[in-house]
Write a protein that holds these residues in place. Structure first.
Motif, PDB file in Angstrom:
ATOM      1  N   GLU A 139       0.759  -1.393   0.189  1.00 31.91           N
ATOM      2  CA  GLU A 139      -0.242   0.123   0.168  1.00 31.91           C
ATOM      3  C   GLU A 139       0.834   1.109   0.129  1.00 31.91           C
ATOM      4  O   GLU A 139       0.558   1.792  -0.751  1.00 31.91           O
ATOM      5  N   ASP A 140       1.825   1.189   0.374  1.00 30.72           N
ATOM      6  CA  ASP A 140       3.079   2.505   0.956  1.00 30.72           C
ATOM      7  C   ASP A 140       3.208   2.866  -0.651  1.00 30.72           C
ATOM      8  O   ASP A 140       3.728   4.530  -0.479  1.00 30.72           O
ATOM      9  N   ASN A 168       2.381   1.572  -3.380  1.00 33.80           N
ATOM     10  CA  ASN A 168       0.974   1.798  -3.995  1.00 33.80           C
ATOM     11  C   ASN A 168       0.815   3.606  -4.250  1.00 33.80           C
ATOM     12  O   ASN A 168       1.058   4.675  -5.463  1.00 33.80           O
ATOM     13  N   ARG A 169       0.328   4.219  -3.060  1.00 34.50           N
ATOM     14  CA  ARG A 169       0.642   5.422  -2.753  1.00 34.50           C
ATOM     15  C   ARG A 169       1.611   6.529  -3.395  1.00 34.50           C
ATOM     16  O   ARG A 169       1.410   7.412  -3.897  1.00 34.50           O
ATOM     17  N   LYS A 225       1.690   8.800  -6.190  1.00 36.24           N
ATOM     18  CA  LYS A 225       1.928  10.459  -5.518  1.00 36.24           C
ATOM     19  C   LYS A 225       3.278  10.903  -6.772  1.00 36.24           C
ATOM     20  O   LYS A 225       2.593  12.452  -7.244  1.00 36.24           O
ATOM     21  N   LEU A 279      -5.421   9.695  -3.572  1.00 37.02           N
ATOM     22  CA  LEU A 279      -4.552  10.247  -2.592  1.00 37.02           C
ATOM     23  C   LEU A 279      -4.672  11.246  -1.692  1.00 37.02           C
ATOM     24  O   LEU A 279      -4.232  12.460  -0.001  1.00 37.02           O
TER      25      LEU A 279
END
Length: 68
Positions: A3-4, A6-7, A11, A67
């Protein structure tokens, strides 16, 4: 962890503000291209990014909302 990443990918795409290849995204994040490449298909499947042409990615409206 996924998930980190992906974010971070979303971004980076938002900050680039243009369609980008996995290599460009990886360079912006300072990670190997393979680490970015393996996350692109799942993100696309979720509708968070799109691929207007083969190997090039853009963040979608859904991705931008994710985001926030």
């Amino acid at each position: 962890m996924a998930e980190d990443m992906n974010r971070a990918i979303l971004k980076a795409l938002a900050e680039l503000g243009k369609p980008a290849k996995a290599k460009e995204i990886a360079e912006k994040l300072g990670v190997p291209t393979s680490k970015v490449s393996c996350r692109l298909a799942p993100l696309r499947k979720k509708g968070l990014l799109d691929s207007p042409e083969k190997g090039v990615y853009v963040i979608t409206e859904e991705g931008e909302k994710f985001l926030e």
